[in-house]
Design an enzyme around this catalytic site. Structure first.
Site, PDB file in Angstrom:
ATOM      1  N   ASP A  63      12.731 -23.992   3.559  1.00 52.34           N
ATOM      2  CA  ASP A  63      12.717 -25.212   4.371  1.00 52.34           C
ATOM      3  C   ASP A  63      13.645 -25.029   5.566  1.00 52.34           C
ATOM      4  O   ASP A  63      14.442 -24.082   5.632  1.00 52.34           O
ATOM      5  CB  ASP A  63      13.012 -26.465   3.543  1.00 52.34           C
ATOM      6  CG  ASP A  63      14.413 -26.551   2.993  1.00 52.34           C
ATOM      7  OD1 ASP A  63      15.358 -26.057   3.641  1.00 52.34           O
ATOM      8  OD2 ASP A  63      14.581 -27.156   1.918  1.00 52.34           O
ATOM      9  N   GLY A  84      13.132 -29.926  -3.263  1.00 51.08           N
ATOM     10  CA  GLY A  84      11.956 -30.197  -4.066  1.00 51.08           C
ATOM     11  C   GLY A  84      10.658 -30.165  -3.302  1.00 51.08           C
ATOM     12  O   GLY A  84       9.607 -29.795  -3.850  1.00 51.08           O
ATOM     13  N   THR A 118      17.814 -25.227  -3.765  1.00 51.00           N
ATOM     14  CA  THR A 118      19.096 -25.225  -3.057  1.00 51.00           C
ATOM     15  C   THR A 118      19.730 -26.606  -2.992  1.00 51.00           C
ATOM     16  O   THR A 118      20.832 -26.747  -2.458  1.00 51.00           O
ATOM     17  CB  THR A 118      18.904 -24.706  -1.622  1.00 51.00           C
ATOM     18  OG1 THR A 118      17.960 -25.542  -0.951  1.00 51.00           O
ATOM     19  CG2 THR A 118      18.403 -23.264  -1.634  1.00 51.00           C
ATOM     20  N   LYS A 152       5.477 -28.586 -12.966  1.00 52.01           N
ATOM     21  CA  LYS A 152       4.601 -29.435 -12.168  1.00 52.01           C
ATOM     22  C   LYS A 152       4.722 -29.102 -10.682  1.00 52.01           C
ATOM     23  O   LYS A 152       5.797 -28.800 -10.180  1.00 52.01           O
ATOM     24  CB  LYS A 152       4.954 -30.908 -12.396  1.00 52.01           C
ATOM     25  CG  LYS A 152       4.580 -31.403 -13.767  1.00 52.01           C
ATOM     26  CD  LYS A 152       5.165 -32.758 -14.084  1.00 52.01           C
ATOM     27  CE  LYS A 152       4.484 -33.868 -13.335  1.00 52.01           C
ATOM     28  NZ  LYS A 152       4.898 -35.199 -13.839  1.00 52.01           N
ATOM     29  N   GLU A 211      18.875 -38.313 -10.809  1.00 52.52           N
ATOM     30  CA  GLU A 211      18.145 -37.657 -11.890  1.00 52.52           C
ATOM     31  C   GLU A 211      19.077 -37.268 -13.034  1.00 52.52           C
ATOM     32  O   GLU A 211      18.670 -37.253 -14.205  1.00 52.52           O
ATOM     33  CB  GLU A 211      17.400 -36.426 -11.361  1.00 52.52           C
ATOM     34  CG  GLU A 211      16.243 -36.742 -10.419  1.00 52.52           C
ATOM     35  CD  GLU A 211      15.025 -37.323 -11.144  1.00 52.52           C
ATOM     36  OE1 GLU A 211      15.042 -37.385 -12.399  1.00 52.52           O
ATOM     37  OE2 GLU A 211      14.067 -37.723 -10.454  1.00 52.52           O
ATOM     38  N   HIS A 263      14.008 -39.321  -2.837  1.00 51.11           N
ATOM     39  CA  HIS A 263      13.401 -39.503  -4.154  1.00 51.11           C
ATOM     40  C   HIS A 263      14.372 -40.142  -5.141  1.00 51.11           C
ATOM     41  O   HIS A 263      14.033 -41.107  -5.830  1.00 51.11           O
ATOM     42  CB  HIS A 263      12.917 -38.150  -4.689  1.00 51.11           C
ATOM     43  CG  HIS A 263      12.389 -38.207  -6.081  1.00 51.11           C
ATOM     44  ND1 HIS A 263      11.184 -38.782  -6.395  1.00 51.11           N
ATOM     45  CD2 HIS A 263      12.925 -37.778  -7.264  1.00 51.11           C
ATOM     46  CE1 HIS A 263      10.977 -38.696  -7.697  1.00 51.11           C
ATOM     47  NE2 HIS A 263      12.012 -38.098  -8.249  1.00 51.11           N
TER      48      HIS A 263
END
Length: 409
Positions: free
Chosen positions: A72, A136, A160, A173, A215, A298
C-alpha cells in the site's frame, strides 16, 4: 489372434444407454482440502540477516527467484527502500505494485489490475508467489486475486497495521466491496504464511492503533477475560512505541489476541457453522462503515457496533451494569467512538435484516454473557435496538460531560 468386432445397431445403442427411471443414477464425490499455513511473529523482518521473509518467498540467497510484490502507498513511503534492499540482498527479483490503502481500493477494478500484473509478469502458478504488504485493504484484495488467478496461486501476507496483525492478516477470508455492501464479493484463500513484525507498528499513527485495539477488545469481550483485565490496566500506556517494543504487556496483548482469533477460526475456517463469536461487533458495522462521512476506519465502526451489543446484553441481563460500564469505559479510553450520527434506529434495523441474509435466515447475533464469553440470540427486536441506542447515547453524553469537567479542573 483376431478380435471380433461388433457393430451394434442404432436400436441396441439406444437401449444400452436409456436412462433408468427415477430416481435415476447418481454419483457422490467426496474430497477434503487440507489447510496448512503458518502465522509467525518475528522481530526485524526487514533485516538482511533475517532469513525468515526470504525463505517464505522461496529464496535462499543463491539462486534468483521472483515475486509480485503489492504494497500500500503508506508502506511504499515508509519502507519501500528497505524492502527493495532486502529483496536485492536475497536475490529476489520483484515486480512492484503500489495501491492506495483506503477502502476505495477494495474494488473489482483493483483486482483486475493485479491480474494484468500477473499476466504481464508471466508468474508461475506454483513456484512463484505474490507478497502482500500493508494493512487489511491490500491483504484482502491480494488474497482474493490470488484465489482467482488460474484458480489459485500462493501468496504471503505481511500485515503492517495493528488491525492487520491481529485480525485481517491471519485468517483465510478475502474480499472486495460491491455497491453499498462491504466484502460482498470474496473467497476463502489461506496464505502460505503470515509474517507479523511488531516493529512495523512504530510507524502506525495513533488513530490506526486505536483502530486495531477495537478488534483486540472484541476478543477480550467474547473470549478472554484476562486479556480484558490486562487492557484495562495498560490501555492508557498503549501506543505505537510500546507495541513495537513488544515488552511484557504489549507482547502478551498481541499474542493473546492472535492466539484467541486463530483458536476461534481454525475449527470453522470455511464458516460451515454460521454462529461465530468473532462476528461480535460485525452485525451493524458494515452498514455504518460504508455510509459514514467522513469515513470511519473499520475498528471505529466495530466499536460503535460493540457499544450497541454491550447495551443489548445489559438490557437483557446477560451483562451486569458494572461490566457494561467497564466495557464502554475501556472502548472510550482506547480512543474509540461509541456513537455516530449515521447510526440511527432505522439503519440498525436494515443492517440486522442484511445480517440475517448473510447468516442464512437467522440473526445468530453474538452477545457477551459476562466479560469473556458469548451467547447467540435470534430474537432481537426493533424496540430493543432503540433502547440500546438510547442507552449508549446517554452513556456517551455522560462521558463527554465528565471529560469537560475534568478539563476545567
Amino acid at each position: 489372434m483376431s478380435i471380433p468386432t461388433v457393430n451394434p445397431t442404432p436400436t441396441s445403442i439406444t437401449a444400452a444407454f436409456d436412462l433408468p427411471k427415477p430416481p435415476g443414477v447418481s454419483w457422490r464425490v467426496r474430497s477434503q482440502q487440507v489447510v496448512d499455513y503458518e502465522v509467525s511473529m518475528t522481530r526485524g523482518l526487514l533485516s538482511t540477516s533475517n532469513s525468515t521473509f526470504a525463505h517464505a518467498c522461496g529464496a535462499d540467497g543463491k539462486r534468483r527467484t521472483r515475486c509480485l510484490v503489492v504494497v500500500d502507498d503508506a508502506v511504499e513511503q515508509l519502507y519501500g527502500e528497505r524492502l527493495r534492499a532486502y529483496f536485492s540482498a536475497w536475490r529476489i527479483a520483484h515486480n512492484w505494485r503500489v495501491v492506495p490503502g483506503d477502502e476505495n481500493t477494495k474494488q473489482l477494478d483493483t483486482a483486475l489490475g493485479l491480474v494484468d500484473d500477473m499476466s504481464s509478469m508471466g508468474i508461475l502458478r506454483r513456484a512463484e508467489k505474490i507478497v502482500a504488504i500493508g494493512g487489511g485493504v491490500v491483504l484482502d484484495v491480494v488474497g482474493m486475486t490470488a484465489s482467482l488467478y488460474r484458480r489459485g496461486i500462493p501468496y504471503i501476507r505481511v500485515p503492517t497495521t495493528l488491525i492487520g496483525q491481529v485480525d485481517a492478516g491471519i485468517g483465510v477470508k478475502t474480499g472486495i466491496n460491491h455497491g453499498q455492501h462491504k466484502n460482498r464479493l470474496g473467497t476463502y484463500c489461506a496464505p502460505e504464511t503470515a509474517l507479523i513484525d511488531p516493529e512495523f507498528l512504530r510507524t502506525v499513527d495513533r488513530r490506526h492503533i486505536n483502530n486495531g485495539l477495537a478488534e483486540i477488545i472484541k476478543m477480550a469481550l467474547i473470549k478472554d477475560s484476562q486479556l480484558f483485565d490486562l487492557l484495562e490496566a495498560t490501555v492508557a500506556s498503549i501506543d505505537p512505541e510500546t507495541l513495537a517494543d513488544c515488552g511484557p504487556a504489549g507482547g502478551e496483548i498481541l499474542s493473546r489476541s492472535i492466539a484467541g482469533m486463530l483458536d476461534e477460526l481454525e475449527p470453522n475456517l470455511w464458516e460451515k457453522v454460521l454462529e461465530r463469536a468473532v462476528d461480535y461487533g460485525h452485525t451493524f458495522s458494515p452498514s455504518l462503515e460504508l455510509r459514514a462521512d467522513p469515513p470511519l476506519l473499520h475498528g471505529e465502526a466495530v466499536a460503535v457496533d460493540m457499544a450497541i451489543c454491550v447495551a443489548l446484553a445489559r438490557n437483557r441481563g446477560l451483562l451486569s451494569e458494572q461490566d457494561a460500564d467497564r466495557a464502554l469505559t475501556l472502548m472510550n479510553a482506547a480512543g474509540l467512538p461509541l456513537t455516530h450520527p449515521v447510526f440511527t434506529a432505522e439503519l440498525l434495523e436494515r443492517a440486522l435484516e442484511d445480517a440475517v441474509k448473510h447468516r442464512d435466515g437467522y440473526q445468530r447475533m453474538p452477545l457477551t454473557a459476562g466479560i469473556g464469553s458469548a451467547v447467540f440470540v435470534n430474537d432481537i427486536t426493533a424496540d430493543e435496538l432503540r433502547a440500546a441506542l438510547s442507552f449508549v447515547a446517554h452513556r456517551d453524553h455522560r462521558a463527554a460531560d465528565s471529560d469537560v469537567l475534568e478539563s476545567a479542573r
